[in-house]
Design a protein around this motif. Sequence first.
Motif, mmCIF file in Angstrom:
data_model
loop_
_atom_site.group_PDB
_atom_site.id
_atom_site.type_symbol
_atom_site.label_atom_id
_atom_site.label_comp_id
_atom_site.label_asym_id
_atom_site.label_seq_id
_atom_site.Cartn_x
_atom_site.Cartn_y
_atom_site.Cartn_z
ATOM 1 N N MET A 263 0.857 -1.178 0.000
ATOM 2 C CA MET A 263 0.000 0.000 0.000
ATOM 3 C C MET A 263 0.904 1.242 0.000
ATOM 4 O O MET A 263 2.099 1.141 0.273
ATOM 5 C CB MET A 263 -0.881 -0.003 1.255
ATOM 6 C CG MET A 263 -1.876 -1.152 1.312
ATOM 7 S SD MET A 263 -3.120 -1.080 -0.015
ATOM 8 C CE MET A 263 -4.229 0.207 0.607
ATOM 9 N N ASP A 264 0.340 2.416 -0.279
ATOM 10 C CA ASP A 264 1.126 3.656 -0.223
ATOM 11 C C ASP A 264 1.779 3.780 1.153
ATOM 12 O O ASP A 264 1.154 3.425 2.157
ATOM 13 C CB ASP A 264 0.221 4.879 -0.459
ATOM 14 C CG ASP A 264 -0.326 4.931 -1.876
ATOM 15 O OD1 ASP A 264 0.483 4.833 -2.812
ATOM 16 O OD2 ASP A 264 -1.557 5.046 -2.031
ATOM 17 N N THR A 265 2.989 4.270 1.180
ATOM 18 C CA THR A 265 3.840 4.418 2.376
ATOM 19 C C THR A 265 4.324 3.069 2.932
ATOM 20 O O THR A 265 4.965 3.036 3.973
ATOM 21 C CB THR A 265 3.189 5.201 3.556
ATOM 22 O OG1 THR A 265 2.253 4.340 4.243
ATOM 23 C CG2 THR A 265 2.502 6.481 3.099
ATOM 24 N N ASN B 259 9.403 -1.843 -8.581
ATOM 25 C CA ASN B 259 8.694 -0.996 -7.633
ATOM 26 C C ASN B 259 7.256 -0.883 -8.158
ATOM 27 O O ASN B 259 6.999 -0.136 -9.084
ATOM 28 C CB ASN B 259 9.376 0.372 -7.566
ATOM 29 C CG ASN B 259 8.745 1.292 -6.539
ATOM 30 O OD1 ASN B 259 7.605 1.106 -6.144
ATOM 31 N ND2 ASN B 259 9.486 2.299 -6.128
ATOM 32 N N ARG B 260 6.346 -1.683 -7.592
ATOM 33 C CA ARG B 260 5.060 -2.043 -8.187
ATOM 34 C C ARG B 260 5.365 -2.907 -9.405
ATOM 35 O O ARG B 260 6.523 -3.049 -9.791
ATOM 36 C CB ARG B 260 4.192 -0.848 -8.566
ATOM 37 C CG ARG B 260 3.876 0.084 -7.388
ATOM 38 C CD ARG B 260 2.871 1.140 -7.798
ATOM 39 N NE ARG B 260 2.734 2.176 -6.803
ATOM 40 C CZ ARG B 260 1.860 2.142 -5.799
ATOM 41 N NH1 ARG B 260 1.026 1.123 -5.703
ATOM 42 N NH2 ARG B 260 1.790 3.113 -4.924
ATOM 43 N N SER B 261 4.310 -3.457 -10.026
ATOM 44 C CA SER B 261 4.563 -4.505 -11.007
ATOM 45 C C SER B 261 3.301 -4.823 -11.796
ATOM 46 O O SER B 261 2.312 -4.090 -11.699
ATOM 47 C CB SER B 261 5.001 -5.770 -10.262
ATOM 48 O OG SER B 261 3.908 -6.209 -9.454
ATOM 49 N N TRP C 5 6.625 16.066 -1.901
ATOM 50 C CA TRP C 5 6.593 15.554 -3.277
ATOM 51 C C TRP C 5 6.069 14.119 -3.334
ATOM 52 O O TRP C 5 5.559 13.692 -4.366
ATOM 53 C CB TRP C 5 7.991 15.645 -3.899
ATOM 54 C CG TRP C 5 9.003 14.724 -3.256
ATOM 55 C CD1 TRP C 5 9.735 14.960 -2.134
ATOM 56 C CD2 TRP C 5 9.367 13.414 -3.701
ATOM 57 N NE1 TRP C 5 10.528 13.875 -1.839
ATOM 58 C CE2 TRP C 5 10.330 12.909 -2.796
ATOM 59 C CE3 TRP C 5 8.977 12.603 -4.785
ATOM 60 C CZ2 TRP C 5 10.904 11.650 -2.924
ATOM 61 C CZ3 TRP C 5 9.555 11.346 -4.905
ATOM 62 C CH2 TRP C 5 10.509 10.879 -3.991
ATOM 63 N N LYS C 6 6.178 13.435 -2.205
ATOM 64 C CA LYS C 6 5.710 12.048 -2.172
ATOM 65 C C LYS C 6 4.234 11.948 -1.827
ATOM 66 O O LYS C 6 3.653 10.871 -1.903
ATOM 67 C CB LYS C 6 6.488 11.273 -1.088
ATOM 68 C CG LYS C 6 7.805 10.735 -1.552
ATOM 69 C CD LYS C 6 8.281 9.683 -0.567
ATOM 70 C CE LYS C 6 9.086 8.629 -1.267
ATOM 71 N NZ LYS C 6 9.322 7.466 -0.425
ATOM 72 N N PHE C 7 3.661 13.067 -1.375
ATOM 73 C CA PHE C 7 2.265 13.015 -0.931
ATOM 74 C C PHE C 7 1.345 13.278 -2.112
ATOM 75 O O PHE C 7 1.403 14.331 -2.741
ATOM 76 C CB PHE C 7 2.015 14.059 0.173
ATOM 77 C CG PHE C 7 0.718 13.831 0.896
ATOM 78 C CD1 PHE C 7 0.695 13.116 2.090
ATOM 79 C CD2 PHE C 7 -0.480 14.297 0.379
ATOM 80 C CE1 PHE C 7 -0.506 12.877 2.750
ATOM 81 C CE2 PHE C 7 -1.683 14.058 1.031
ATOM 82 C CZ PHE C 7 -1.695 13.360 2.221
ATOM 83 N N GLY D 155 -4.469 11.651 -4.045
ATOM 84 C CA GLY D 155 -5.088 10.374 -4.412
ATOM 85 C C GLY D 155 -4.803 9.270 -3.391
ATOM 86 O O GLY D 155 -5.583 8.323 -3.270
ATOM 87 N N ASP D 156 -3.689 9.390 -2.644
ATOM 88 C CA ASP D 156 -3.355 8.371 -1.640
ATOM 89 C C ASP D 156 -4.477 8.248 -0.603
ATOM 90 O O ASP D 156 -4.717 7.166 -0.054
ATOM 91 C CB ASP D 156 -2.042 8.716 -0.918
ATOM 92 C CG ASP D 156 -0.834 8.644 -1.865
ATOM 93 O OD1 ASP D 156 -0.994 8.182 -3.014
ATOM 94 O OD2 ASP D 156 0.258 9.078 -1.451
ATOM 95 N N LEU D 157 -5.164 9.379 -0.327
ATOM 96 C CA LEU D 157 -6.236 9.350 0.673
ATOM 97 C C LEU D 157 -7.439 8.566 0.151
ATOM 98 O O LEU D 157 -8.111 7.867 0.900
ATOM 99 C CB LEU D 157 -6.647 10.778 1.062
ATOM 100 C CG LEU D 157 -5.520 11.618 1.689
ATOM 101 C CD1 LEU D 157 -6.004 13.023 1.995
ATOM 102 C CD2 LEU D 157 -4.988 10.948 2.962
HETATM 103 MG MG MG Z 1 2.777 7.246 -4.023
#
Ligand code: MG
Length: 267
Positions: free
Chosen positions: A65-67, A121-123, A190-192, A195-197
């Motif tokens: 998941m993100d983070t 990094n993801r796939s 920059w990493k936030f 859409g992550d929410l």
């Molecule tokens: Mg991300």
Amino acid sequence: MDKYRVKPGAKVRLSRIDPNDKGDFKGDKKEGRELVGKLNKELEALQEVLYASQKAKVLIVLQAMDTGGKDGVIRSVFEGVNPEGVTVAAFKVPSPAELAHDYLWRVHQVVPAKGQMTIFNRSHYEDVLVVRVHNLAPPEVWGRRFEQINAFEKLLAEEGTTILKFFLHIDKDEQKKRLEARLADPAKHWKFALGDLKERALWDDYMAAYTDVLEKTSTPWAPWYIVPANRKWYRDLVISSVLVKALKDLKLSYPENKDDLSKVVVV
Ligand code: MG
Ligand code: AMP
């Protein structure tokens, strides 16, 4: 570390797997980090032989998941390895050209060559995760993909690729902390992504999708490991250990020089 490997056909209950687990490891964070450092030196040496011998290929898949810590693993587990022999491939939202092809097209192009180690990094698993959760393809389309993926990975394995897949398992509270830390630190903005929410709100759907992935695509030729990942140092320790063992098992050695070097003098 074998206890984190998902046995083919086994049932997976992510809610019963503790993301804070540290197995039989009795040490603290400091000792854990020291061990990761030692394993990192071993990994450096093993990767050098992999590169020199030009025989085997190694593919490492990171999903979370993100983070969840995919970038952190790449930074700390692979620190110091020879960049000539290691590639990172990050999979983002597919481009129009990628979408115009089958979903494995962009993946097959970047699998490791002989002597190379490639980190995903993801796939291709995004094509049964985000695609499923957001209905980007109908169930009959993504439903076929588990078998297709197993067959694709079998092809890679039969052609000499060692495949190791890691699901970095954090819980929703840990993600909250990490997202808040990103918000609090301008250097991490920059990493936030807003859409992550939205993805966070779909946590349970993602866990259901991950459960299917882990149950249906952990195979003898491409096993999944569920890595307890709330503690970053333990996450790195598990992945380093699995990787070092897999590379040792390849029993690679430096190639012999065909010339007799014993009488060579450099003038
Ligand atoms: Mg991300
Ligand atoms: P990040 O890894 O944080 O840079 O984000 C990459 C984004 O691309 C994530 O939100 C992924 O879910 C998304 N993504 C990756 N692969 C696919 C795919 N095949 N279809 C749709 N979205 C994808």
